[in-house]
Design an enzyme around this catalytic site. Sequence first.
Site, PDB file in Angstrom:
ATOM      1  N   ALA A 119     -10.177  27.724  -9.920  1.00 37.94           N
ATOM      2  CA  ALA A 119      -9.971  29.127 -10.136  1.00 37.94           C
ATOM      3  C   ALA A 119     -10.185  30.263  -9.016  1.00 37.94           C
ATOM      4  CB  ALA A 119      -9.561  29.849 -11.259  1.00 37.94           C
TER       5      ALA A 119
ATOM      6  N   GLU B 212      -5.595  16.605  -8.840  1.00 36.53           N
ATOM      7  CA  GLU B 212      -4.804  16.587  -9.058  1.00 36.53           C
ATOM      8  C   GLU B 212      -3.989  18.171  -8.481  1.00 36.53           C
ATOM      9  OE1 GLU B 212      -4.678  13.357 -11.764  1.00 36.53           O
ATOM     10  OE2 GLU B 212      -5.425  15.761 -12.266  1.00 36.53           O
TER      11      GLU B 212
ATOM     12  N   ASN C 152       1.487  23.936  -3.558  1.00 35.95           N
ATOM     13  CA  ASN C 152       0.701  24.582  -3.502  1.00 35.95           C
ATOM     14  C   ASN C 152      -0.377  24.798  -1.953  1.00 35.95           C
ATOM     15  OD1 ASN C 152      -2.019  26.759  -4.396  1.00 35.95           O
ATOM     16  ND2 ASN C 152      -2.498  26.404  -5.843  1.00 35.95           N
TER      17      ASN C 152
ATOM     18  N   TYR D 266      -8.491  21.545   0.097  1.00 39.99           N
ATOM     19  CA  TYR D 266      -8.967  20.504  -0.510  1.00 39.99           C
ATOM     20  C   TYR D 266      -8.731  19.464   1.397  1.00 39.99           C
ATOM     21  CZ  TYR D 266      -7.566  22.872  -4.998  1.00 39.99           C
ATOM     22  OH  TYR D 266      -7.627  23.468  -5.808  1.00 39.99           O
TER      23      TYR D 266
END
Length: 150
Positions: free
Chosen positions: A72, A105, A110, A117
Amino acid sequence: MKIKIIEMQPEDLAQVVELERQIFSQPWSEQGFASSLKSPDTLYLSVWMDDRLAGYCGFLQSFDEADITNVAVGGEFRGQGIGYQMLSELMERGRKRGIERYTLEVRTGNEAALQLYRKLGFECVGIRKGFYEKPKEDAAIMWTVRDSDQ
């Protein structure tokens, strides 16, 4: 502003949970984070900018692999490279603990997270249909590739 990445402390949890509630439709509880901090199989980092919580991340280790369970970054801190810095630090600390591969995951919609990633060496290896609720969405299953897998 100066960024500081540290191992998450129990005294960080009130702010972590508040950020979790702001970002996620099904947030983890303070108790969930607190019990994770106590486990020898987890590592959680918090990121601070000028004494303000900018983000956090963590993993659950199983032998030489780890599942990145939480990532986050607060809205006002996005787009500044904080996600990349904190995940790079998390993965480096994991390597020192013997972790060779990471999985996670992420919502298929997104795109910013998917891009981050991929930049960190993750590849999409599959889809979990209907994995997320509120709103209902598929999850991309991503893994890092270790040298022996190539």
